[in-house]
Design a protein around this motif. Structure first.
Motif, mmCIF file in Angstrom:
data_model
loop_
_atom_site.group_PDB
_atom_site.id
_atom_site.type_symbol
_atom_site.label_atom_id
_atom_site.label_comp_id
_atom_site.label_asym_id
_atom_site.label_seq_id
_atom_site.Cartn_x
_atom_site.Cartn_y
_atom_site.Cartn_z
ATOM 1 N N ILE B 50 14.239 -2.831 -0.494
ATOM 2 C CA ILE B 50 13.456 -2.374 -1.636
ATOM 3 C C ILE B 50 14.399 -1.710 -2.622
ATOM 4 O O ILE B 50 15.273 -0.929 -2.237
ATOM 5 C CB ILE B 50 12.308 -1.433 -1.194
ATOM 6 C CG1 ILE B 50 11.432 -1.077 -2.393
ATOM 7 C CG2 ILE B 50 12.844 -0.182 -0.505
ATOM 8 C CD1 ILE B 50 10.094 -0.452 -1.999
ATOM 9 N N ARG B 51 14.256 -2.042 -3.903
ATOM 10 C CA ARG B 51 15.140 -1.501 -4.932
ATOM 11 C C ARG B 51 14.530 -0.258 -5.546
ATOM 12 O O ARG B 51 13.334 -0.003 -5.444
ATOM 13 C CB ARG B 51 15.393 -2.559 -6.009
ATOM 14 C CG ARG B 51 16.107 -3.787 -5.472
ATOM 15 C CD ARG B 51 16.257 -4.857 -6.536
ATOM 16 N NE ARG B 51 16.779 -6.099 -5.975
ATOM 17 C CZ ARG B 51 18.056 -6.405 -5.884
ATOM 18 N NH1 ARG B 51 18.968 -5.565 -6.316
ATOM 19 N NH2 ARG B 51 18.446 -7.562 -5.357
ATOM 20 N N GLU B 52 15.359 0.501 -6.249
ATOM 21 C CA GLU B 52 14.916 1.792 -6.792
ATOM 22 C C GLU B 52 13.811 1.645 -7.822
ATOM 23 O O GLU B 52 13.032 2.575 -8.024
ATOM 24 C CB GLU B 52 16.107 2.533 -7.402
ATOM 25 C CG GLU B 52 16.776 1.817 -8.543
ATOM 26 C CD GLU B 52 17.947 2.604 -9.108
ATOM 27 O OE1 GLU B 52 18.004 3.828 -8.903
ATOM 28 O OE2 GLU B 52 18.818 1.972 -9.740
ATOM 29 N N LYS B 55 8.245 0.214 -6.316
ATOM 30 C CA LYS B 55 7.523 1.272 -5.602
ATOM 31 C C LYS B 55 7.142 0.817 -4.195
ATOM 32 O O LYS B 55 7.056 1.617 -3.266
ATOM 33 C CB LYS B 55 6.267 1.649 -6.377
ATOM 34 C CG LYS B 55 6.542 2.432 -7.644
ATOM 35 C CD LYS B 55 6.923 3.867 -7.317
ATOM 36 C CE LYS B 55 6.926 4.734 -8.558
ATOM 37 N NZ LYS B 55 8.200 4.708 -9.208
ATOM 38 N N GLU B 56 6.908 -0.492 -4.059
ATOM 39 C CA GLU B 56 6.370 -1.007 -2.807
ATOM 40 C C GLU B 56 6.825 -2.441 -2.608
ATOM 41 O O GLU B 56 6.986 -3.196 -3.559
ATOM 42 C CB GLU B 56 4.840 -0.951 -2.885
ATOM 43 C CG GLU B 56 4.094 -1.419 -1.668
ATOM 44 C CD GLU B 56 2.592 -1.300 -1.882
ATOM 45 O OE1 GLU B 56 2.096 -0.178 -2.074
ATOM 46 O OE2 GLU B 56 1.926 -2.356 -1.854
ATOM 47 N N LYS B 57 7.046 -2.807 -1.335
ATOM 48 C CA LYS B 57 7.416 -4.183 -0.994
ATOM 49 C C LYS B 57 6.663 -4.559 0.264
ATOM 50 O O LYS B 57 6.548 -3.751 1.194
ATOM 51 C CB LYS B 57 8.933 -4.240 -0.731
ATOM 52 C CG LYS B 57 9.562 -5.612 -0.795
ATOM 53 C CD LYS B 57 9.875 -5.988 -2.193
ATOM 54 C CE LYS B 57 10.769 -7.197 -2.288
ATOM 55 N NZ LYS B 57 12.190 -6.850 -2.102
ATOM 56 N N VAL B 64 6.863 -1.461 2.779
ATOM 57 C CA VAL B 64 7.828 -0.393 2.552
ATOM 58 C C VAL B 64 7.565 0.230 1.198
ATOM 59 O O VAL B 64 7.310 -0.477 0.219
ATOM 60 C CB VAL B 64 9.279 -0.941 2.600
ATOM 61 C CG1 VAL B 64 10.264 0.137 2.174
ATOM 62 C CG2 VAL B 64 9.621 -1.435 3.999
ATOM 63 N N THR B 65 7.625 1.547 1.137
ATOM 64 C CA THR B 65 7.556 2.249 -0.141
ATOM 65 C C THR B 65 8.859 3.012 -0.347
ATOM 66 O O THR B 65 9.574 3.327 0.608
ATOM 67 C CB THR B 65 6.371 3.221 -0.186
ATOM 68 O OG1 THR B 65 6.569 4.220 0.820
ATOM 69 C CG2 THR B 65 5.058 2.489 0.045
ATOM 70 N N PHE B 66 9.136 3.296 -1.622
ATOM 71 C CA PHE B 66 10.400 3.947 -1.981
ATOM 72 C C PHE B 66 10.093 4.947 -3.084
ATOM 73 O O PHE B 66 9.771 4.569 -4.202
ATOM 74 C CB PHE B 66 11.381 2.878 -2.472
ATOM 75 C CG PHE B 66 12.814 3.311 -2.577
ATOM 76 C CD1 PHE B 66 13.753 2.475 -3.186
ATOM 77 C CD2 PHE B 66 13.260 4.513 -2.081
ATOM 78 C CE1 PHE B 66 15.082 2.841 -3.282
ATOM 79 C CE2 PHE B 66 14.594 4.889 -2.179
ATOM 80 C CZ PHE B 66 15.506 4.034 -2.777
ATOM 81 N N ASP B 67 10.149 6.225 -2.734
ATOM 82 C CA ASP B 67 9.860 7.280 -3.705
ATOM 83 C C ASP B 67 11.180 7.976 -4.031
ATOM 84 O O ASP B 67 11.675 8.792 -3.247
ATOM 85 C CB ASP B 67 8.848 8.267 -3.122
ATOM 86 C CG ASP B 67 8.344 9.264 -4.141
ATOM 87 O OD1 ASP B 67 9.140 9.667 -5.017
ATOM 88 O OD2 ASP B 67 7.173 9.656 -4.058
ATOM 89 N N SER B 73 11.526 7.002 1.943
ATOM 90 C CA SER B 73 10.958 5.680 2.127
ATOM 91 C C SER B 73 10.026 5.731 3.327
ATOM 92 O O SER B 73 10.346 6.357 4.347
ATOM 93 C CB SER B 73 12.046 4.633 2.346
ATOM 94 O OG SER B 73 11.466 3.364 2.632
ATOM 95 N N LEU B 74 8.876 5.084 3.178
ATOM 96 C CA LEU B 74 7.946 4.944 4.302
ATOM 97 C C LEU B 74 7.889 3.478 4.700
ATOM 98 O O LEU B 74 7.847 2.594 3.835
ATOM 99 C CB LEU B 74 6.551 5.434 3.912
ATOM 100 C CG LEU B 74 6.428 6.912 3.529
ATOM 101 C CD1 LEU B 74 4.993 7.230 3.144
ATOM 102 C CD2 LEU B 74 6.891 7.814 4.651
ATOM 103 N N PHE B 75 7.860 3.249 5.990
ATOM 104 C CA PHE B 75 7.829 1.900 6.548
ATOM 105 C C PHE B 75 6.555 1.789 7.375
ATOM 106 O O PHE B 75 6.352 2.568 8.308
ATOM 107 C CB PHE B 75 9.071 1.688 7.412
ATOM 108 C CG PHE B 75 9.137 0.363 8.117
ATOM 109 C CD1 PHE B 75 8.758 0.234 9.447
ATOM 110 C CD2 PHE B 75 9.602 -0.765 7.457
ATOM 111 C CE1 PHE B 75 8.837 -0.984 10.092
ATOM 112 C CE2 PHE B 75 9.682 -1.994 8.096
ATOM 113 C CZ PHE B 75 9.303 -2.098 9.417
#
Lengths: 115, 113
Positions: B50-52, B55-57, B64-67, B73-75
């Motif tokens: 996941i890239r910066e 927000k979500e993939k 996966v989320t990326f804050d 990151s939450l998986f």
């Protein structure tokens, strides 16, 4: 089915002996990594190569570890002399890095036990 | 220096539930983050990147989320199955001058039938 091949799978040796681990990366990949995994430290980067040139070996104890890529199909990690604290699983991984991003493909690892 | 934190305690959940694993990092802002799965005696296997600016993939039952504000990151694994039992590792590119991936210590997931 392309895969990273590592040998040996298991190695038991005595302190002071030389250990050489070998890795055949996936054909066409331009970057090869060596990681070491222990319960205490997790996965630690030892060294990596791009197009066979060493880019970073700051994770390796320089006095006893050496990593080379004599050709595009072979990467080696040598420990001389080995010590009990070197006991770990050593992983080789390869990747096709374009720009700054790429997924790593790991081998099955070489489990080293130094007595 | 960069630090990656994953819950070292194993996560035990019942089959069919959603598993949520956390990866926190400090000290810099990576351009992307990756998640890997590792089974006992095997090498890690790539799952998701996941890239910066994402927000979500999602990929099948994985999310996966990326804050980047929280540096977290939450998986998530939805409808978990016993076959999902493994250790899950997050990985970030190194700081400037050391671009190889740095891995967290991983969280072991155990899905009970």
């Amino acid at each position: 089915d392309a895969r990273v091949t590592q040998t040996p799978r298991d190695k038991v040796t005595e302190m002071g002996q030389e250990v050489t681990m070998r890795c055949q990366p996936i054909l066409g990949h331009n970057t090869v990594f060596w990681y070491r995994q222990t319960m205490m430290q997790g996965l630690e980067l030892l060294a990596y190569f791009r197009n066979r040139a060493p880019l970073d070996d700051s994770g390796m104890p320089k006095d006893r570890f050496s990593a080379e890529m004599p050709d595009a199909t072979l990467a080696t990690l040598k420990i001389q002399p080995s010590e009990p604290r070197d006991s770990a699983v050593y992983f080789c991984a390869s990747a096709l890095i374009t720009g700054a991003v790429g997924e790593l493909f790991f081998g099955e690892g070489s489990r080293l036990t130094v007595l | 220096s960069q630090k990656i934190e994953q819950n070292s305690e194993a996560l035990n959940i019942q089959e069919g539930k959603t598993a949520t694993l956390t990866c926190n990092y400090t000290n810099y802002s990576p351009a992307y983050l990756q998640w890997y799965r590792q089974d006992p005696g095997r090498g890690p296997v790539f799952l998701l990147l996941i890239r910066e600016n994402e927000k979500e993939k999602r990929k099948e039952r994985l999310k996966v989320t990326f804050d980047t504000t929280l540096k977290q990151s939450l998986f998530h694994i939805t409808a978990s199955q016993p076959a999902d039992s493994a250790t899950y590792l997050c990985a970030l590119p190194g700081e400037a001058g050391r671009r190889a991936l740095t891995f967290g210590s991983g969280t072991r997931l155990q899905v009970q039938p």
